[in-house]
Design a protein around this motif. Sequence first.
Motif, mmCIF file in Angstrom:
data_model
loop_
_atom_site.group_PDB
_atom_site.id
_atom_site.type_symbol
_atom_site.label_atom_id
_atom_site.label_comp_id
_atom_site.label_asym_id
_atom_site.label_seq_id
_atom_site.Cartn_x
_atom_site.Cartn_y
_atom_site.Cartn_z
ATOM 1 N N ALA A 1 43.449 33.499 35.091
ATOM 2 C CA ALA A 1 44.544 34.383 35.914
ATOM 3 C C ALA A 1 45.620 34.843 34.803
ATOM 4 O O ALA A 1 45.782 36.095 35.016
ATOM 5 N N THR B 1 45.804 38.879 38.516
ATOM 6 C CA THR B 1 45.333 38.552 39.950
ATOM 7 C C THR B 1 45.734 39.717 41.075
ATOM 8 O O THR B 1 46.474 40.475 40.803
ATOM 9 N N PRO B 2 44.869 39.617 41.953
ATOM 10 C CA PRO B 2 43.954 38.853 42.390
ATOM 11 C C PRO B 2 42.891 39.140 41.691
ATOM 12 O O PRO B 2 42.634 39.890 41.179
ATOM 13 N N LEU C 1 41.276 33.947 43.125
ATOM 14 C CA LEU C 1 42.668 33.485 42.510
ATOM 15 C C LEU C 1 43.908 34.798 42.945
ATOM 16 O O LEU C 1 43.507 35.849 42.770
ATOM 17 N N THR C 2 44.825 34.090 43.241
ATOM 18 C CA THR C 2 46.158 34.976 43.753
ATOM 19 C C THR C 2 47.384 34.229 43.476
ATOM 20 O O THR C 2 47.407 32.913 43.461
ATOM 21 N N LYS C 3 48.531 35.105 43.107
ATOM 22 C CA LYS C 3 49.909 34.781 42.908
ATOM 23 C C LYS C 3 50.731 34.646 44.174
ATOM 24 O O LYS C 3 50.663 35.702 44.732
ATOM 25 N N LEU D 1 49.776 29.966 41.309
ATOM 26 C CA LEU D 1 48.832 30.476 41.669
ATOM 27 C C LEU D 1 48.086 29.501 42.447
ATOM 28 O O LEU D 1 48.225 28.455 42.771
#
Length: 432
Positions: free
Chosen positions: A32, A37-38, A303-305, A378
């Motif tokens: 990441a 991200t994404p 993956l995302t924040k 994350l």
Amino acid sequence: MTSKAIPLPHLVGFEERNGSWYAEDVPMADLANEFGTPLYVYSRKALTEAYQAYDRACVDASGKRRARVHYAMKANSNLAVIDCFKKLGAGFDLVSGGELARALAVNAESQSLVFAGVGKSAAEIAQALEAGVKCINVESIAELHQINRIATKLNCRAPISLRVNPDVDAQTHPYISTGLKGNKFGIAYHEVLKTYREAAQLPQIDVVGIDCHIGSQITTTAPYLDALNKVLDLVENLRKEGIVIHHLDLGGGLGISYGDEIPPDITEFTNILLDRVAERGFGHLDVVLEPGRSLVGNAGVLLTKVEYLKPGIEKNFCIVDAAMTELMRPALYEAHHGIVPVKTKPGKALTYDVVGPVCESGDWLGRDRQLAVEEGDLLAILSAGAYGFVMASNYNTRPKPAEIMVDGKNVYVIRKRENTKDLFASENTLPE
């Protein structure tokens, strides 16, 4: 039952080690940080092990091949993914001219390609015939005659298989059920014999197979056996009429665990189907299997924040930078995906709805999740390898994310992140 009671799926290639999640041998936090991200992340190990689980059943004890896997690339059509399966020995199930072009781009053999789809255009049919595909799966009488006309113009033979609609309940979500008489797919069971007789008389048509696909995310074996028995009855009746079938296409649709589902073991499931084919006296047929989700679903994560934490009177919202534009399944099917912090940390977990920034109330990724998170953390959305990126959109003028393949300690960018200018580069304003 709320989502918070659903366990995490068993995964290959992704695991938590000492409070941090890894993709094979690479910390997800590092991915990441490097790629943003994404971000879609796939595990080559997971792809390989899922394929091998099918292939073990496709070869008998004497070494004779009983069946071949044709990956249903609609689940995930990234060139690196399909090239991985080609190198393992897979053929491909295609449902568009675009997917045919992708298969040819990785140098897939034309005889490893089966062209399916309920609404093939004349151009797509011509494209398939000119490429020399193994078979075109026919979904209507009108399409059968269209194929014959195009083959006549091209002065070639058209190898075809009829897709049977067996009217079998796959016991899955209605949006992904394809084998009931109320579905748009296939030729009605009571019309199949008549249609084969008609096909056998058409001058440019070669009848080579029969196929059936009853749905997706199926987690029991019984519907497959019900459909298989009905299809084999048809093969027997066709044999009596002198219409020879060379291959039997059993479709795909085997489900995965997104949490609390318990699908059959892939190898045991495949053995059950192939053993039934042999028991019914059709072991000589070339058998085609078309798995998609069960090969790639649990081989990918998103993956995302965390952008903001927004407490509310009735709901707490964890607002992240991924959205329905990256992962449509929750909004479309109310689908469940496991969601975990990439790094665990002490602190009290609160119940959140995990939502994206898109201006739609349907833009949610998980409901009622117990998470101990802070802004900037994350999250990993699990089981996102199938029907994730391929269903992504640019709604709200959002660039599509990058895709990464991890192979042990090696990391490969298999699709670059879009930028905003990419999205309107082909557009024009009106003249003054």
